[in-house]
Write a protein that holds these residues in place. Structure first.
Motif, mmCIF file in Angstrom:
data_model
loop_
_atom_site.group_PDB
_atom_site.id
_atom_site.type_symbol
_atom_site.label_atom_id
_atom_site.label_comp_id
_atom_site.label_asym_id
_atom_site.label_seq_id
_atom_site.Cartn_x
_atom_site.Cartn_y
_atom_site.Cartn_z
ATOM 1 N N UNK A 85 0.858 -1.182 0.000
ATOM 2 C CA UNK A 85 0.000 0.000 0.000
ATOM 3 C C UNK A 85 0.895 1.232 0.000
ATOM 4 N N UNK A 86 0.594 2.158 -0.899
ATOM 5 C CA UNK A 86 1.366 3.384 -1.014
ATOM 6 C C UNK A 86 0.631 4.505 -0.294
ATOM 7 N N UNK A 87 1.347 5.179 0.601
ATOM 8 C CA UNK A 87 0.757 6.300 1.323
ATOM 9 C C UNK A 87 1.636 7.527 1.157
ATOM 10 N N UNK A 88 1.030 8.686 1.190
ATOM 11 C CA UNK A 88 1.747 9.963 1.200
ATOM 12 C C UNK A 88 1.235 10.701 2.426
ATOM 13 N N UNK A 89 1.933 10.501 3.515
ATOM 14 C CA UNK A 89 1.491 11.064 4.793
ATOM 15 C C UNK A 89 1.472 12.591 4.742
ATOM 16 N N UNK A 90 2.440 13.193 4.067
ATOM 17 C CA UNK A 90 2.498 14.654 3.979
ATOM 18 C C UNK A 90 1.245 15.213 3.282
ATOM 19 N N UNK A 91 0.807 14.520 2.251
ATOM 20 C CA UNK A 91 -0.386 14.964 1.527
ATOM 21 C C UNK A 91 -1.669 14.438 2.179
ATOM 22 N N UNK A 92 -1.525 13.488 3.090
ATOM 23 C CA UNK A 92 -2.688 12.930 3.784
ATOM 24 C C UNK A 92 -3.507 11.990 2.932
ATOM 25 N N UNK A 93 -2.845 11.303 1.980
ATOM 26 C CA UNK A 93 -3.575 10.429 1.063
ATOM 27 C C UNK A 93 -2.995 9.017 1.030
ATOM 28 N N UNK A 94 -3.854 8.119 0.595
ATOM 29 C CA UNK A 94 -3.489 6.725 0.390
ATOM 30 C C UNK A 94 -3.802 6.405 -1.063
ATOM 31 N N UNK A 95 -2.869 5.746 -1.737
ATOM 32 C CA UNK A 95 -3.122 5.290 -3.105
ATOM 33 C C UNK A 95 -3.808 3.934 -3.008
ATOM 34 N N UNK A 96 -5.046 3.885 -3.420
ATOM 35 C CA UNK A 96 -5.762 2.618 -3.395
ATOM 36 C C UNK A 96 -5.804 2.063 -4.810
ATOM 37 N N UNK A 97 -5.264 0.880 -4.949
ATOM 38 C CA UNK A 97 -5.270 0.200 -6.238
ATOM 39 C C UNK A 97 -6.690 -0.225 -6.566
ATOM 40 N N UNK A 98 -7.037 -0.111 -7.826
ATOM 41 C CA UNK A 98 -8.361 -0.536 -8.257
ATOM 42 C C UNK A 98 -8.528 -2.035 -8.095
ATOM 43 N N UNK A 99 -9.686 -2.427 -7.600
ATOM 44 C CA UNK A 99 -9.965 -3.838 -7.384
ATOM 45 C C UNK A 99 -11.473 -4.055 -7.389
ATOM 46 N N UNK A 100 -11.864 -5.199 -7.913
ATOM 47 C CA UNK A 100 -13.287 -5.559 -7.887
ATOM 48 C C UNK A 100 -13.635 -6.285 -6.591
ATOM 49 N N UNK A 101 -12.640 -6.572 -5.763
ATOM 50 C CA UNK A 101 -12.895 -7.272 -4.509
ATOM 51 C C UNK A 101 -13.870 -6.521 -3.593
ATOM 52 N N UNK A 102 -13.706 -5.202 -3.389
ATOM 53 C CA UNK A 102 -14.677 -4.522 -2.522
ATOM 54 C C UNK A 102 -16.118 -4.643 -3.019
ATOM 55 N N UNK A 103 -16.339 -4.482 -4.312
ATOM 56 C CA UNK A 103 -17.696 -4.616 -4.846
ATOM 57 C C UNK A 103 -18.206 -6.039 -4.631
ATOM 58 N N UNK A 104 -17.358 -7.014 -4.901
ATOM 59 C CA UNK A 104 -17.743 -8.418 -4.715
ATOM 60 C C UNK A 104 -18.113 -8.684 -3.257
ATOM 61 N N UNK A 105 -17.291 -8.203 -2.347
ATOM 62 C CA UNK A 105 -17.567 -8.409 -0.922
ATOM 63 C C UNK A 105 -18.845 -7.691 -0.486
ATOM 64 N N UNK A 106 -18.999 -6.449 -0.932
ATOM 65 C CA UNK A 106 -20.195 -5.699 -0.544
ATOM 66 C C UNK A 106 -21.460 -6.358 -1.076
ATOM 67 N N UNK A 107 -21.405 -6.857 -2.303
ATOM 68 C CA UNK A 107 -22.584 -7.530 -2.862
ATOM 69 C C UNK A 107 -22.835 -8.862 -2.153
ATOM 70 N N UNK A 108 -21.760 -9.566 -1.792
ATOM 71 C CA UNK A 108 -21.926 -10.818 -1.055
ATOM 72 C C UNK A 108 -22.567 -10.557 0.304
ATOM 73 N N UNK A 109 -22.099 -9.527 0.992
ATOM 74 C CA UNK A 109 -22.675 -9.190 2.293
ATOM 75 C C UNK A 109 -24.132 -8.771 2.128
ATOM 76 N N UNK A 110 -24.392 -7.910 1.158
ATOM 77 C CA UNK A 110 -25.762 -7.441 0.941
ATOM 78 C C UNK A 110 -26.690 -8.613 0.626
ATOM 79 N N UNK A 152 -6.626 -2.610 8.349
ATOM 80 C CA UNK A 152 -5.474 -2.721 9.246
ATOM 81 C C UNK A 152 -4.170 -2.635 8.468
ATOM 82 N N UNK A 153 -4.159 -3.225 7.292
ATOM 83 C CA UNK A 153 -2.958 -3.174 6.444
ATOM 84 C C UNK A 153 -2.672 -1.732 6.011
ATOM 85 N N UNK A 154 -3.732 -0.986 5.691
ATOM 86 C CA UNK A 154 -3.584 0.411 5.302
ATOM 87 C C UNK A 154 -3.097 1.240 6.486
ATOM 88 N N UNK A 155 -3.679 1.028 7.653
ATOM 89 C CA UNK A 155 -3.257 1.752 8.855
ATOM 90 C C UNK A 155 -1.798 1.430 9.175
#
Length: 169
Positions: A85-110, A152-155
């Motif tokens: 995970x790439x973070x730029x603490x000075x800019x206060x941002x996290x680079x989140x790689x595109x992934x279909x996993x969050x959509x898949x998980x959210x739809x599975x939970x829903x 947790x990995x991002x934190x």
């Protein structure tokens, strides 16, 4: 029967589905995200999961223990297998790689939440039946744990970037 189920579904459920689809589509593309924003979806999914367990089965039951076990397993797996995970603490941002996993998980939970709610509405006694409750809660826990493990990995990456920057200065 399907028509009756759909008609009796509260409107807010469809609003939640639309929000989750939107957030899942956003997550499919690489993007810079403000650090506090990385907490939104894991928090929403955790609240939804805990709400289901508490209302439907109880946290102080075997089903609640199954949810906790699933959450720990899911978090451990996600933490271990989430890539760098790439973070730029000075800019206060996290680079989140595109992934279909969050959509898949959210739809599975829903879908699981919806199916469980319909099933329990049709057969209320199932919520007290361990052969139903334990696997359902274990699945919800796994899903929630995956979101938490990624968070947790991002934190950890965020905290590590702070440590490295302090020692480099």
């Amino acid at each position: 029967m399907l028509r009756q189920i759909l008609i009796q579904t509260p409107v807010y459920v469809w609003a939640i589905l639309a929000f989750l689809v939107y957030r899942g589509m956003v997550a499919s593309k690489d993007r810079l995200v403000n650090y506090p924003s990385v907490f939104i979806i894991p928090a929403v999914m955790l609240v939804l999961g805990l709400q289901s367990i508490t209302r439907g089965f109880g946290l102080e039951t075997l089903a609640g223990a199954a949810w906790l076990a699933g959450a720990l397993i899911g978090a451990g797996l996600a933490y271990t297998f989430t890539g760098p995970i790439t973070v730029d603490r000075a800019a206060g941002v996290v680079m989140q790689r595109g992934s279909w996993l969050p959509l898949t998980l959210m739809m599975a939970i829903f879908c699981c939440k919806y199916a469980v709610a319909v099933t329990v509405a049709i057969q209320p006694a199932l919520s007290g039946e361990p052969r139903f409750a334990v696997p359902v809660c274990l699945a919800f826990g796994l899903f929630n744990g995956i979101f938490l493990g990624r968070l947790m990995r991002t934190v950890a990456a965020w905290m590590m970037s702070s440590t490295i920057a302090r020692y480099a200065a």
